[in-house]
Design an enzyme around this catalytic site. Structure first.
Site, mmCIF file in Angstrom:
data_model
loop_
_atom_site.group_PDB
_atom_site.id
_atom_site.type_symbol
_atom_site.label_atom_id
_atom_site.label_comp_id
_atom_site.label_asym_id
_atom_site.label_seq_id
_atom_site.Cartn_x
_atom_site.Cartn_y
_atom_site.Cartn_z
ATOM 1 N N ALA A 8 0.847 -1.194 0.000
ATOM 2 C CA ALA A 8 0.000 0.000 0.000
ATOM 3 C C ALA A 8 0.880 1.241 0.000
ATOM 4 O O ALA A 8 1.717 1.408 0.879
ATOM 5 C CB ALA A 8 -0.913 0.013 1.229
ATOM 6 N N CYS A 9 0.706 2.094 -0.999
ATOM 7 C CA CYS A 9 1.495 3.333 -1.063
ATOM 8 C C CYS A 9 0.593 4.536 -0.808
ATOM 9 O O CYS A 9 -0.625 4.409 -0.712
ATOM 10 C CB CYS A 9 2.206 3.463 -2.412
ATOM 11 N N THR A 10 1.194 5.708 -0.731
ATOM 12 C CA THR A 10 0.433 6.911 -0.387
ATOM 13 C C THR A 10 -0.629 7.249 -1.428
ATOM 14 O O THR A 10 -1.722 7.669 -1.081
ATOM 15 C CB THR A 10 1.360 8.123 -0.188
ATOM 16 N N THR A 16 2.071 0.676 -5.148
ATOM 17 C CA THR A 16 1.352 -0.483 -4.603
ATOM 18 C C THR A 16 1.504 -1.669 -5.548
ATOM 19 O O THR A 16 1.887 -2.765 -5.138
ATOM 20 C CB THR A 16 -0.142 -0.147 -4.402
#
Length: 103
Positions: A8-10, A16
């Site tokens: 999970a990325c920002t 992601t």
């Protein structure tokens, strides 16, 4: 080694899915079994099954943001890293985890 992971990325898009692909390719190249869940802007995809988590030797949290469902991993060896580490050096990460688990 059996691995489960959450990516999970920002922004919930690019890193992601790149992290997911890099983890899968590195794990397969090293002869490991892996299942990767993504938590992004479109929600959770490829949600980890309870039996996959139960059988896993390690949980990799390749996350840059808070994720949901971490209680599923209680009692499991967990490694939390930013997605950038997975994107840049996935094989090295898995080799380090493997050496730590065999100590």
């Amino acid at each position: 080694m059996k691995i489960v992971a959450v990516a999970a990325c920002t922004s919930g898009i690019a890193h992601t899915y790149i992290a997911k692909e890099k983890l899968i390719r590195a794990a397969e190249a090293l002869g490991h079994e892996i299942h990767v869940e993504t938590q992004g802007t479109i929600g959770t995809e490829d949600e980890l099954k309870p039996e996959q988590i139960q059988e896993a030797d390690v949980v990799i949290l390749a996350v840059d943001i808070a994720i949901t469902g971490t209680e599923r991993f209680e009692g499991k060896k967990q490694v939390k890293v930013p997605t950038s580490i997975v994107v840049k050096a996935p094989k090295q990460l898995l080799q380090k985890i493997e050496s730590e688990l065999t100590k």
